[in-house]
Scaffold this active site. Structure first.
Site, PDB file in Angstrom:
ATOM      1  N   GLU A   1     -24.718  -1.657 -33.172  1.00 17.24           N
ATOM      2  CA  GLU A   1     -24.055  -1.716 -34.444  1.00 17.24           C
ATOM      3  C   GLU A   1     -25.109  -1.269 -35.371  1.00 17.24           C
ATOM      4  O   GLU A   1     -24.377  -0.274 -36.197  1.00 17.24           O
ATOM      5  CB  GLU A   1     -23.653  -3.416 -34.689  1.00 17.24           C
TER       6      GLU A   1
ATOM      7  N   ASP B   1     -23.267  -6.893 -46.008  1.00 17.22           N
ATOM      8  CA  ASP B   1     -23.218  -8.201 -46.584  1.00 17.22           C
ATOM      9  C   ASP B   1     -24.229  -8.697 -47.938  1.00 17.22           C
ATOM     10  O   ASP B   1     -24.656  -9.333 -47.921  1.00 17.22           O
ATOM     11  CB  ASP B   1     -22.918  -8.922 -45.350  1.00 17.22           C
TER      12      ASP B   1
END
Length: 502
Positions: free
Chosen positions: A438, A196
């Site tokens: 993550e 992103d």
């Protein structure tokens, strides 16, 4: 209610088909517990707090790991996602859980308004989704899930039900998203590419007027440090792009894209050909060819399409001076974006790449810009020497486990066994050591983002189950539940060998 809905609506019970370890404190067992904790009954959230819904490419990666815990649950993961597929073939990047409060995640269902704004495009009426997409890893995941337990897959008709949905998904991308007319798929929002906040988007996003800060509230900052997340300015641009696309009815052909209008003849003000997105489509086309053959159909046309897409990828996105693939900004003069990101390395996944290009990619992975095997153990998401490099900020430098998993397969496909084995060892080790983070600092392994992240656990589990190096595999039990043959290691094989490797 159709058969797919019946299978996915009921609570799924499953047995452990592949015991990861007799030791309950092993890394494999801890990875399996992360997936169990994030399981909702028919799908898996990426994390309970930061990402409380079902994400598209997350579910594909999760299913690849789940196949070692329960092939049934892995099949259900993909089936659940595809029940939210739109009539035009797109697979939305988020499927919303109606039991989650609206303020737990933004953009929430009331922002996307899929059932109304997406009515013309065929958005489902019974489930709320986003209107954009994510990388098409799904056919590759479906093939690997099938191979984990072919008998169960055939008994349930898993591939027979998934194949037309997967074919429609690819058809949407190939026909609706070839915005440049050169054969490659475009993304119309940075969230679609999955990476992103990559610096690759800085120039294309600079043309976008951000949505006013008062018009939205960022829920991600409730669970993540601001210095690890996208800036408010970038987030405002993300929101503006998504709102423009929504207000145009999620049309891919000719929407104006809000203030400033559009350039070109198709799509809005953001249209980028991305190397990773297209490489994953090529890999999934090859996997779809195998699925077709498993179902008794011919896979020749899909393999030929994959070859044409590979040629287009090289022609449009290869930059010999950079030694890697770059993004092409269709609204920025149809020019390559001079930023090196891990996206430009992902095409190494493709065994059909020209040898000189594959060799150059390997040199770049090992060279000073990514330094794999020297200064880094996992592949950084962005150029270590780039001006925008940040070892902790979302996709602007940290190492992610899914991209290292993809490059492990790519290195192995091109005979770089030692480098692939090093990644096969590093991914599970760092995943477990960081609580299945993550993403991590590419130099130190320091975790960032959330922990207990599903695709980190799933892909670590998958690499643990790949077992020893390929030359040792002939010694393994070749029963259906323990087969770790080359077809499970390499995403596809362009040869015409029969059996499970065909």
């Amino acid at each position: 209610m159709d058969r797919t809905a019946q299978l996915t609506a009921r609570p799924t019970t499953y047995e452990i088909a592949y015991d990861p370890s007799a030791e309950p404190t092993s890394p494999q067992a801890r990875a399996a517990r992360v997936l169990e904790a994030n399981w909702t009954g028919n799908s898996t959230v990426p994390s309970r707090n930061l990402y409380p819904h079902q994400w598209s490419w997350d579910s594909a990666f999760i299913a690849i790991g789940l196949r070692h815990v329960s092939p049934l649950r892995a099949q259900t993961e993909l089936e659940t996602l595809f029940t939210a597929q739109w009539a035009d073939g797109r697979v939305p990047h988020i499927v919303f859980n109606p039991s989650v409060p609206l303020d737990a995640y933004f953009p929430s269902p009331d922002f996307w308004r899929s059932s109304t704004a997406g009515r013309t495009a065929g958005a489902p009426r019974t489930v709320q989704t986003s209107g954009i997409v994510q990388p098409p890893v799904h056919a590759l995941a479906a093939w690997l899930v099938h191979r984990a337990d072919p008998a169960l897959s055939r008994a349930r008709g898993f591939l027979a039900r998934m194949y037309p949905r997967l074919a429609a998904w690819h058809r949407y991308l190939l026909h609706r998203r070839d915005l440049g007319g050169a054969g490659l798929v475009c993304v119309v929002h940075p969230w679609e590419q999955g990476m992103d906040n990559s610096p690759c988007w800085d120039a294309p996003l600079a043309r976008i007027t951000p949505a006013p800060a008062r018009s939205f509230r960022r829920a991600d900052l409730d669970h993540g440090a601001a210095e690890d997340r996208p800036t408010d300015l970038d987030y405002g641009r993300y929101v503006r792009l998504a709102a423009d696309y929504r207000d145009a009815g999620y049309r891919d052909d000719g929407y104006q894209g809000g203030p400033g209008g559009r350039q070109g003849t198709r799509g809005g003000r953001f249209a980028v050909e991305d190397p990773a997105f297209n490489a994953l489509l090529i890999a999934s086309e090859q996997a779809l060819a195998r699925i077709a053959e498993e179902l008794g159909a011919a896979g020749t046309a899909r393999r030929a399409r994959a070859e044409r897409l590979t040629e287009a990828l090289v022609a449009r996105l290869w930059d010999g001076r950079a030694g890697m693939f770059l993004c092409r900004d269709l609204r920025g003069g149809d020019a390559l974006v001079p930023e090196r990101s891990v996206s430009g390395l992902v095409p190494l996944l493709l065994p059909g790449l020209p040898r000189d290009i594959a060799a150059a990619l390997v040199r770049t992975v090992r060279g000073p810009h990514f330094s794999l095997g020297d200064r880094t153990r996992l592949v950084p998401s962005y150029d270590l020497l780039g001006e925008a490099f940040d070892p902790h900020r979302y996709w602007r430098g940290p190492a992610w486990f899914n991209t290292s998993w993809l490059l492990e397969r790519g290195l192995r496909a091109h005979g770089e066994t030692a480098a692939a084995d090093a990644l096969r060892t590093a991914v599970p080790h760092l995943a477990d050591a960081t609580g299945f983070a993550e993403y991590v600092d590419p130099y130190t392994g320091e975790p960032s983002g959330t922990t207990g992240f599903s695709w980190t656990a799933a892909l670590a589990l998958d690499l643990c189950h790949q077992g020893p190096a390929p030359h040792e595999r002939q010694k393994l039990d070749k029963s259906p539940q323990n087969d770790v043959s080359a077809a499970d290691t390499v995403p596809f094989d362009t040869s015409d060998r029969g059996g499970d490797q065909g």
